[in-house]
Design a protein around this motif. Structure first.
Motif, PDB file in Angstrom:
ATOM      1  N   CYS A 219      37.823  31.933  52.853  1.00 59.68           N
ATOM      2  CA  CYS A 219      37.545  30.683  52.612  1.00 59.68           C
ATOM      3  C   CYS A 219      38.820  29.950  52.316  1.00 59.68           C
TER       4      CYS A 219
ATOM      5  N   TYR B  34      35.335  35.055  49.298  1.00 61.13           N
ATOM      6  CA  TYR B  34      36.540  33.639  48.673  1.00 61.13           C
ATOM      7  C   TYR B  34      37.782  33.526  49.026  1.00 61.13           C
ATOM      8  N   SER B  35      38.852  34.995  49.237  1.00 63.83           N
ATOM      9  CA  SER B  35      39.843  34.904  49.803  1.00 63.83           C
ATOM     10  C   SER B  35      39.673  34.124  51.990  1.00 63.83           C
TER      11      SER B  35
ATOM     12  N   LEU C  36      39.023  35.139  39.940  1.00 63.80           N
ATOM     13  CA  LEU C  36      37.839  34.712  39.987  1.00 63.80           C
ATOM     14  C   LEU C  36      36.712  35.029  38.847  1.00 63.80           C
TER      15      LEU C  36
ATOM     16  N   PHE D  27      33.105  39.585  46.451  1.00 62.03           N
ATOM     17  CA  PHE D  27      33.357  38.058  46.528  1.00 62.03           C
ATOM     18  C   PHE D  27      34.365  37.800  47.172  1.00 62.03           C
TER      19      PHE D  27
ATOM     20  N   ALA E  41      28.299  29.355  43.844  1.00 61.54           N
ATOM     21  CA  ALA E  41      29.266  29.976  44.724  1.00 61.54           C
ATOM     22  C   ALA E  41      30.128  29.122  45.009  1.00 61.54           C
ATOM     23  N   ASP E  42      29.883  28.081  45.714  1.00 59.68           N
ATOM     24  CA  ASP E  42      30.803  26.600  45.636  1.00 59.68           C
ATOM     25  C   ASP E  42      31.953  26.210  44.042  1.00 59.68           C
TER      26      ASP E  42
ATOM     27  N   VAL F  56      42.300  35.725  46.463  1.00 56.91           N
ATOM     28  CA  VAL F  56      42.460  35.487  45.770  1.00 56.91           C
ATOM     29  C   VAL F  56      42.408  36.739  44.663  1.00 56.91           C
TER      30      VAL F  56
ATOM     31  N   LEU G  88      34.475  29.100  43.865  1.00 59.97           N
ATOM     32  CA  LEU G  88      35.081  28.692  44.898  1.00 59.97           C
ATOM     33  C   LEU G  88      35.877  26.730  44.099  1.00 59.97           C
TER      34      LEU G  88
ATOM     35  N   TRP H  22      27.291  24.729  51.359  1.00 57.27           N
ATOM     36  CA  TRP H  22      28.465  24.716  50.006  1.00 57.27           C
ATOM     37  C   TRP H  22      28.264  23.194  49.877  1.00 57.27           C
TER      38      TRP H  22
END
Length: 152
Positions: free
Chosen positions: A94, A91-92, A53, A87, A134-135, A48, A138, A104
């Motif tokens: 995930c 996220y990356s 972001l 972050f 946060a969900d 990401v 993403l 989430w």
């Protein structure tokens, strides 16, 4: 939404009625077996970027209701602006691991009454499922990537 603010909000409190409303509005789906997915060729998923972001953050409204974690959107967005590296890494990870964190997937359900409909009918309620910020971020990163991939 302006009309809803002026109406008194009465949520049903009878457990049986709540169970009936939720079961009608959210019918159960059969569980899929673990091996239901076809093997997909391993492909490197890009990390990401800061731009992705920040764009996802801009697309999340500041005054929207928070999810179960209770963290206001504006607070998480401020944290991301202050320390984006943390972050980006989360996220990356995930995306690369193909994992959507279980917490989430949980939502806060609010049932909004529809006008003057009978309160004992499931169709008299509009469900709102509020997810953590946060969900939302993403989801917006994934959405933008999908849109980019399918654009001609």
């Amino acid at each position: 939404m302006a009309r809803l603010k002026s109406q008194p909000m009465t949520t049903p409190i009878c457990p049986r009625l709540l169970e009936k409303i939720v079961s009608v509005l959210f019918p159960q789906q059969p569980e899929l077996p673990e091996n239901h997915m076809e093997e997909v060729a391993e492909e490197e998923i890009p990390l990401v970027t800061v731009e992705e972001l920040m764009e996802a953050c801009r697309r999340v409204g500041n005054n929207k209701a928070p999810g179960l974690d209770g963290v206001p959107n504006i607070a998480l967005k401020a944290a991301i602006n202050a320390a984006p590296e943390m972050f980006l890494e989360a996220y990356s990870a995930c995306l690369q691991e193909g994992v959507f964190p279980a917490n989430w997937k949980q939502q806060r359900l609010v049932l909004l009454p529809k006008g003057k409909k009978p309160p004992d009918e499931p169709s008299s309620y509009r469900p709102l499922c509020m997810v953590d910020t946060a969900d939302k971020i993403l989801e917006r990163i994934i959405q933008r990537r999908i849109e980019t991939a399918v654009e001609p």
